[in-house]
Design a protein around this motif. Structure first.
Motif, short mmCIF file in Angstrom:
data_model
loop_
_atom_site.label_atom_id
_atom_site.label_comp_id
_atom_site.label_asym_id
_atom_site.label_seq_id
_atom_site.Cartn_x
_atom_site.Cartn_y
_atom_site.Cartn_z
N ASN A 102 0.81 -1.22 0.00
CA ASN A 102 0.00 0.00 0.00
C ASN A 102 0.84 1.28 0.00
OD1 ASN A 102 -2.49 -1.27 0.00
ND2 ASN A 102 -2.51 -1.48 2.22
N SER A 103 2.15 1.13 0.04
CA SER A 103 3.01 2.33 0.10
C SER A 103 3.26 2.89 -1.29
CB SER A 103 4.33 1.99 0.79
OG SER A 103 5.06 1.06 0.03
N VAL A 104 3.70 4.13 -1.32
CA VAL A 104 4.04 4.81 -2.56
C VAL A 104 5.55 4.69 -2.76
CG1 VAL A 104 4.09 7.05 -3.73
CG2 VAL A 104 2.14 6.43 -2.30
N SER A 105 5.94 4.28 -3.95
CA SER A 105 7.36 4.09 -4.25
C SER A 105 7.99 5.44 -4.58
CB SER A 105 7.52 3.12 -5.41
OG SER A 105 8.87 2.89 -5.65
N VAL A 106 8.58 6.08 -3.58
CA VAL A 106 9.14 7.41 -3.73
C VAL A 106 10.21 7.48 -4.82
CG1 VAL A 106 10.40 9.26 -2.55
CG2 VAL A 106 8.54 8.06 -1.37
N PRO A 107 11.14 6.54 -4.91
CA PRO A 107 12.14 6.64 -5.98
C PRO A 107 11.53 6.64 -7.39
CG PRO A 107 12.88 5.06 -4.33
CD PRO A 107 11.46 5.43 -4.00
N VAL A 108 10.46 5.88 -7.59
CA VAL A 108 9.82 5.84 -8.91
C VAL A 108 9.12 7.17 -9.18
CG1 VAL A 108 8.02 4.73 -10.29
CG2 VAL A 108 9.56 3.35 -8.90
N ILE A 109 8.38 7.69 -8.22
CA ILE A 109 7.69 8.97 -8.39
C ILE A 109 8.71 10.07 -8.66
CG2 ILE A 109 6.24 10.70 -7.24
CD1 ILE A 109 4.78 8.10 -8.01
N GLU A 110 9.80 10.08 -7.93
CA GLU A 110 10.86 11.07 -8.11
C GLU A 110 11.44 10.99 -9.53
OE1 GLU A 110 14.37 12.71 -5.30
OE2 GLU A 110 14.39 10.55 -5.68
N ALA A 111 11.69 9.80 -10.01
CA ALA A 111 12.24 9.63 -11.36
C ALA A 111 11.24 10.10 -12.42
CB ALA A 111 12.61 8.18 -11.59
N VAL A 112 9.96 9.78 -12.24
CA VAL A 112 8.94 10.20 -13.21
C VAL A 112 8.82 11.72 -13.25
CG1 VAL A 112 6.45 10.18 -13.69
CG2 VAL A 112 7.63 8.05 -13.12
N VAL A 113 8.79 12.35 -12.09
CA VAL A 113 8.68 13.82 -12.03
C VAL A 113 9.91 14.48 -12.64
CG1 VAL A 113 8.59 15.79 -10.46
CG2 VAL A 113 7.07 13.85 -10.10
N ASN A 114 11.09 13.98 -12.30
CA ASN A 114 12.32 14.57 -12.86
C ASN A 114 12.35 14.42 -14.38
OD1 ASN A 114 13.32 15.45 -10.42
ND2 ASN A 114 14.49 13.59 -10.05
N ASP A 115 11.93 13.27 -14.90
CA ASP A 115 11.90 13.07 -16.34
C ASP A 115 10.86 13.99 -16.98
OD1 ASP A 115 12.81 11.55 -18.71
OD2 ASP A 115 10.69 10.96 -18.77
N PHE A 116 9.71 14.13 -16.35
CA PHE A 116 8.67 15.03 -16.87
C PHE A 116 9.19 16.45 -16.97
CE2 PHE A 116 5.31 18.12 -16.18
CZ PHE A 116 4.41 17.79 -17.20
N ILE A 117 9.84 16.91 -15.91
CA ILE A 117 10.38 18.27 -15.90
C ILE A 117 11.44 18.43 -16.99
CG2 ILE A 117 11.78 19.90 -14.56
CD1 ILE A 117 10.25 18.86 -12.06
N GLU A 118 12.33 17.47 -17.09
CA GLU A 118 13.39 17.52 -18.10
C GLU A 118 12.80 17.57 -19.52
OE1 GLU A 118 17.06 18.00 -19.54
OE2 GLU A 118 16.60 17.88 -17.40
N GLN A 119 11.78 16.78 -19.78
CA GLN A 119 11.18 16.71 -21.11
C GLN A 119 10.29 17.92 -21.43
OE1 GLN A 119 11.95 14.33 -23.37
NE2 GLN A 119 13.35 13.52 -21.84
N ASN A 120 9.87 18.66 -20.41
CA ASN A 120 8.93 19.77 -20.63
C ASN A 120 9.47 21.13 -20.20
OD1 ASN A 120 6.35 18.41 -21.60
ND2 ASN A 120 6.94 17.17 -19.84
N LYS A 121 10.77 21.28 -20.08
CA LYS A 121 11.35 22.56 -19.67
C LYS A 121 10.94 23.70 -20.59
CE LYS A 121 15.48 21.17 -17.17
NZ LYS A 121 16.93 21.13 -17.18
N ASP A 122 10.98 23.45 -21.89
CA ASP A 122 10.64 24.50 -22.85
C ASP A 122 9.18 24.92 -22.74
OD1 ASP A 122 13.23 24.43 -23.77
OD2 ASP A 122 12.76 23.06 -25.42
N VAL A 123 8.30 23.95 -22.62
CA VAL A 123 6.86 24.22 -22.53
C VAL A 123 6.52 24.96 -21.24
CG1 VAL A 123 4.56 23.16 -22.42
CG2 VAL A 123 6.31 22.23 -23.94
N LEU A 124 7.19 24.57 -20.15
CA LEU A 124 6.93 25.15 -18.83
C LEU A 124 7.70 26.44 -18.60
CD1 LEU A 124 7.10 21.84 -16.78
CD2 LEU A 124 5.03 23.06 -17.47
N ASN A 125 8.60 26.77 -19.51
CA ASN A 125 9.47 27.95 -19.38
C ASN A 125 10.30 27.90 -18.12
OD1 ASN A 125 8.68 29.23 -21.82
ND2 ASN A 125 6.82 29.96 -20.81
N TRP A 126 10.79 26.71 -17.77
CA TRP A 126 11.66 26.52 -16.60
C TRP A 126 13.10 26.44 -17.07
CZ3 TRP A 126 8.91 22.20 -13.34
CH2 TRP A 126 7.70 22.71 -12.86
N LYS A 127 13.98 26.92 -16.27
CA LYS A 127 15.41 26.88 -16.60
C LYS A 127 16.02 25.59 -16.16
CE LYS A 127 15.37 31.17 -18.01
NZ LYS A 127 15.28 31.53 -19.31
#
Length: 75
Positions: free
Chosen positions: A50-75
């Motif tokens: 029933n627990s949330v796998s923090v390393p997997v969530i962290e990897a997914v979020v980091n990949d999302f941010i990396e792939q969407n930097k231009d769209v999100l206008n993040w540096k």
């Protein structure tokens, strides 16, 4: 030969995969080895299932941010 040696480490004598231990479940979910696992296996399996796998969530979020930097206008 290496494959046979590897397979024998995770298969029981009846040629079926062995069940992972509660400690292995905890490690897969990102819990540190210092985490105290409940002594009742059934409760421990339920807890880790029933627990949330923090390393997997962290990897997914980091990949999302990396792939969407231009769209999100993040540096």
């Amino acid at each position: 030969a290496n494959l046979v040696r590897f397979q024998s480490s995770w298969r029981c004598s009846n040629n079926r995969p062995r069940r992972i231990t509660p400690r292995e479940c905890a490690r897969l979910q990102g819990f540190p080895d210092s985490f105290i696992v409940n002594p009742t296996d059934a409760f421990a399996y339920k807890q880790f299932g029933n627990s949330v796998s923090v390393p997997v969530i962290e990897a997914v979020v980091n990949d999302f941010i990396e792939q969407n930097k231009d769209v999100l206008n993040w540096k």
